[in-house]
Design an enzyme around this catalytic site. Structure first.
Site, short mmCIF file in Angstrom:
data_model
loop_
_atom_site.label_atom_id
_atom_site.label_comp_id
_atom_site.label_asym_id
_atom_site.label_seq_id
_atom_site.Cartn_x
_atom_site.Cartn_y
_atom_site.Cartn_z
N CYS A 114 0.80 -1.22 0.00
CA CYS A 114 0.00 0.00 0.00
C CYS A 114 0.84 1.28 0.00
O CYS A 114 0.40 2.31 -0.49
CB CYS A 114 -0.95 0.01 1.20
SG CYS A 114 -2.19 -1.31 1.12
N HIS A 262 -3.49 7.25 1.00
CA HIS A 262 -3.74 5.93 0.42
C HIS A 262 -5.19 5.56 0.67
O HIS A 262 -5.71 5.71 1.78
CB HIS A 262 -2.82 4.90 1.05
CG HIS A 262 -3.27 3.48 0.84
ND1 HIS A 262 -3.51 2.97 -0.41
CD2 HIS A 262 -3.54 2.49 1.72
CE1 HIS A 262 -3.91 1.72 -0.29
NE2 HIS A 262 -3.94 1.40 1.00
N ASN A 292 -9.81 -0.34 -2.59
CA ASN A 292 -8.39 -0.23 -2.25
C ASN A 292 -7.58 -0.87 -3.37
O ASN A 292 -7.58 -2.09 -3.53
CB ASN A 292 -8.13 -0.92 -0.92
CG ASN A 292 -6.68 -0.87 -0.49
OD1 ASN A 292 -5.79 -0.53 -1.26
ND2 ASN A 292 -6.42 -1.22 0.76
#
Length: 335
Positions: A114, A262, A292
């Site tokens: 991530c 993020h 995501n």
């Protein structure tokens, strides 16, 4: 000594939209449950055979190159961030070099999940700062959908993730008041197993082990996430690394024109926004539309914010990420 500036941005997401209602037809879940916990309404999944991690990265890169105004022959290096490469090896960086028809330049793969794009940006920034390279292609791209447990057993993870790619061209900037002012990278491997995919891996279960056991209850090759533990750590580390970047550049929270976090979970982003007292115009979130997308999430959101006119010349832009590893990172950019 130079700075590096983002001279071009691009993103690509598959055309296949998967809504929460679509997932509820194959998983014991519903739109209310997913939105309440994540804020996600829909995500994109590739249609197998149409897109790969590399091909999406190439599509995003072509847009970024065109917008940068440079020729592809001017690209000196490639940094590709992903946790979902087309092959176990080689990594997708060399495939991008091939598919774009670039010179025999170097290609580096970054495996920081991530926070991968911010790590990749930091690596590229250092090469440009030292004068080694002038223009670097940085990509974050992920195909998550092919590796998720799309059953009720895996719903806590599988409803979160989506596919997509984002790309940036970093170019040399001689005005040291502009471009990437600083990047800040951290890790805490003691928590590595709290967000992990353990197999196939050389340290434990490899492909032949999985095949020989042929165990339908084996979950080692699906992502595992201790959701509450990750959330609690994320909100702390996000705040720390944003403050670290501001302090390093003698900036205050009031100097932030745009925060691109993020896109892990809308609840995390909202917590950070509230903690820093930022208004909706100072934070860009699109996890609601794309889920995501791991290493692709920041370049997708950054590109989208720029396309919408939310980022203008002279703005102070903050990128921040936290994820598996644990790793976390930030970048402070003067646009």
């Amino acid at each position: 000594m130079y700075h590096s500036k983002i001279s071009g941005l691009g993103f690509y997401v598959p055309s296949n939209v998967v809504t929460n209602d679509d997932l509820s037809k194959i998983i014991d879940t519903n739109d209310e449950w997913i939105q309440e916990r994540t804020g996600i309404q829909e995500r994109r999944h590739i249609i197998p055979g149409e897109d790969t991690t590399t091909s999406m990265g190439v599509k995003a890169a072509k847009i970024a190159i065109e917008r940068s105004g440079i020729a592809k022959e001017d690209i000196d290096f490639i940094v590709f961030a992903t946790l979902s490469p087309d092959y176990y090896f080689p990594g997708p960086g060399v495939l991008v070099q091939r598919d774009l028809g670039l010179r025999t330049i170097g290609a580096l793969d970054v495996r920081n999940q991530c926070s991968g794009f911010v790590y990749a940006l930091s690596v590229a920034d250092q090469y440009i700062k030292t004068g080694m390279y002038k223009n670097i292609l940085v990509i974050g791209s992920e195909v998550q959908s092919s590796g998720l447990d799309m059953t009720t057993r895996g719903r806590g993870v599988s409803v979160i993730f989506g596919d997509g790619a984002g790309a940036a061209i970093l170019s040399r900037e001689e005005d040291l008041s502009k471009g990437i002012l600083s990047t800040h990278l951290h890790s805490e491997g003691i928590h590595a197993e709290e967000l992990v995919l353990t197999a196939p891996g050389m340290g434990g279960r490899w492909v032949n082990d999985i095949l020989s056991d042929n165990d339908p209850d084996d979950e080692s090759y699906y992502p595992h996430m201790n959701g509450q533990f990750v959330f609690k750590n994320a909100v702390v580390r996000f705040a720390e690394v944003i403050n670290e970047g501001l302090e390093a550049n003698n900036l205050k929270v009031s100097d932030i024109d745009m925060l691109i976090p993020h896109q892990a979970n809308l609840r995390i982003s909202q917590y950070i926004q509230k903690k820093f007292g930022l208004n909706d115009d100072q934070v860009h979130n699109n996890v609601q539309k794309y889920g995501n997308t791991t290493a692709a999430s920041i370049p997708i959101a950054l590109t989208e914010a720029w396309e919408l006119g939310k980022i203008k010349s002279g703005d102070t832009v903050v990128l921040a990420a936290f994820g598996s590893g644990f790793t976390w990172a930030s970048a402070i950019i003067k646009w």
